[in-house]
Design a protein around this motif. Structure first.
Motif, mmCIF file in Angstrom:
data_model
loop_
_atom_site.group_PDB
_atom_site.id
_atom_site.type_symbol
_atom_site.label_atom_id
_atom_site.label_comp_id
_atom_site.label_asym_id
_atom_site.label_seq_id
_atom_site.Cartn_x
_atom_site.Cartn_y
_atom_site.Cartn_z
ATOM 1 N N ASP A 22 -19.005 36.637 -26.739
ATOM 2 C CA ASP A 22 -19.259 35.330 -27.357
ATOM 3 C C ASP A 22 -18.179 34.337 -26.956
ATOM 4 O O ASP A 22 -18.464 33.167 -26.708
ATOM 5 C CB ASP A 22 -19.312 35.465 -28.882
ATOM 6 N N THR A 23 -16.933 34.811 -26.877
ATOM 7 C CA THR A 23 -15.842 33.946 -26.410
ATOM 8 C C THR A 23 -16.113 33.474 -24.983
ATOM 9 O O THR A 23 -15.957 32.288 -24.666
ATOM 10 C CB THR A 23 -14.499 34.693 -26.477
ATOM 11 N N GLY A 24 -16.539 34.384 -24.120
ATOM 12 C CA GLY A 24 -16.843 34.030 -22.735
ATOM 13 C C GLY A 24 -17.987 33.049 -22.622
ATOM 14 O O GLY A 24 -17.957 32.135 -21.781
ATOM 15 N N ARG A 25 -19.000 33.185 -23.485
ATOM 16 C CA ARG A 25 -20.110 32.231 -23.475
ATOM 17 C C ARG A 25 -19.632 30.841 -23.892
ATOM 18 O O ARG A 25 -20.004 29.835 -23.291
ATOM 19 C CB ARG A 25 -21.232 32.710 -24.402
ATOM 20 N N ARG A 26 -18.780 30.795 -24.903
ATOM 21 C CA ARG A 26 -18.257 29.496 -25.359
ATOM 22 C C ARG A 26 -17.384 28.861 -24.273
ATOM 23 O O ARG A 26 -17.471 27.665 -24.017
ATOM 24 C CB ARG A 26 -17.474 29.677 -26.664
ATOM 25 N N GLN A 27 -16.538 29.660 -23.654
ATOM 26 C CA GLN A 27 -15.694 29.147 -22.564
ATOM 27 C C GLN A 27 -16.557 28.569 -21.436
ATOM 28 O O GLN A 27 -16.278 27.481 -20.925
ATOM 29 C CB GLN A 27 -14.805 30.267 -22.009
ATOM 30 N N SER A 28 -17.600 29.295 -21.052
ATOM 31 C CA SER A 28 -18.472 28.857 -19.960
ATOM 32 C C SER A 28 -19.204 27.571 -20.326
ATOM 33 O O SER A 28 -19.345 26.662 -19.497
ATOM 34 C CB SER A 28 -19.474 29.959 -19.613
ATOM 35 N N ALA A 29 -19.662 27.481 -21.566
ATOM 36 C CA ALA A 29 -20.355 26.272 -22.010
ATOM 37 C C ALA A 29 -19.417 25.069 -21.994
ATOM 38 O O ALA A 29 -19.815 23.968 -21.577
ATOM 39 C CB ALA A 29 -20.927 26.484 -23.403
ATOM 40 N N LEU A 30 -18.199 25.253 -22.426
ATOM 41 C CA LEU A 30 -17.242 24.145 -22.437
ATOM 42 C C LEU A 30 -16.912 23.681 -21.014
ATOM 43 O O LEU A 30 -16.749 22.476 -20.771
ATOM 44 C CB LEU A 30 -15.973 24.544 -23.186
#
Length: 197
Positions: A22-30
């Motif tokens: 989930d952290t990686g998904r948020r990082q990628s979205a940002l």
């Protein structure tokens, strides 16, 4: 003057099994939000699942960009240094790399450079989502540093590195490992635990 703009980034944070968290998904979205105002043509990505997932998460913010796999972006050791080139702290890292494996990694590194550093006929804007070592190799290549100097060029998850290629000029390293699109709690993942600014 036509310019090839490469936006290099490491995949988002992943779990021990290599899946995007989930952290990686948020990082990628940002990071996708940060790049959304640019005329991105293509989002290229490594074949590994954590990178493919990062690419699709980022590309949600780039609706006109195509998304494609590039095998040259796979995680690999681009160059195994000779003993005289190897810093003492890295010596054990290369234990077990035989000549065949080292040659294969170097061929991948050559293919990476051949595919993504060619001079353009028109302006291009490409995102390369990959791993720390291919980013280090492309930065080393842009700076015309000795082959072993990919060592120590580390990239955090979804940190942004930009290299520009123009006819008649050396490559321009615009920025390296920039994390300004991430809030403090999402920065510096993918690095050993340490005190960070």
């Amino acid at each position: 003057m036509p310019t090839r703009h490469l936006y290099l980034t490491r995949h988002g944070a992943s779990d021990p099994f290599g899946n995007l968290t989930d952290t990686g998904r948020r990082q990628s979205a940002l990071l996708g939000e940060r790049l959304a105002h640019l005329p991105i043509d293509t989002v290229w990505h490594s074949p590994l699942p954590r990178v493919t997932a990062s690419a699709h998460e980022l590309a949600r913010h780039l609706p006109t960009a195509s998304v494609a796999e590039a095998p040259e972006l796979i995680d690999h050791v681009p160059y195994v240094p000779r003993p005289a080139e190897t810093p003492p702290s890295w010596t054990g890292f290369f234990d077990g790399y035989d000549a065949t494996e080292a040659a294969h990694g170097h061929r991948l590194a050559d293919a990476l450079v051949a595919r993504f550093t060619q001079l353009p006929d028109t302006d291009t804007h490409e995102v390369l989502i990959t791993h720390a070592y291919p980013i280090a190799w492309l930065v080393r290549h842009a700076l015309e540093a000795p082959p072993y100097r990919w060592l120590g060029l580390n990239s955090a998850n979804t940190a942004l590195t930009i290299i520009e290629y123009r006819p008649g000029l050396p490559p321009t390293l615009v920025m390296f490992n920039d994390l300004s699109h991430l809030p403090p709690d999402l920065r510096w993942t993918g690095f050993p635990t340490s005190t960070r600014p």
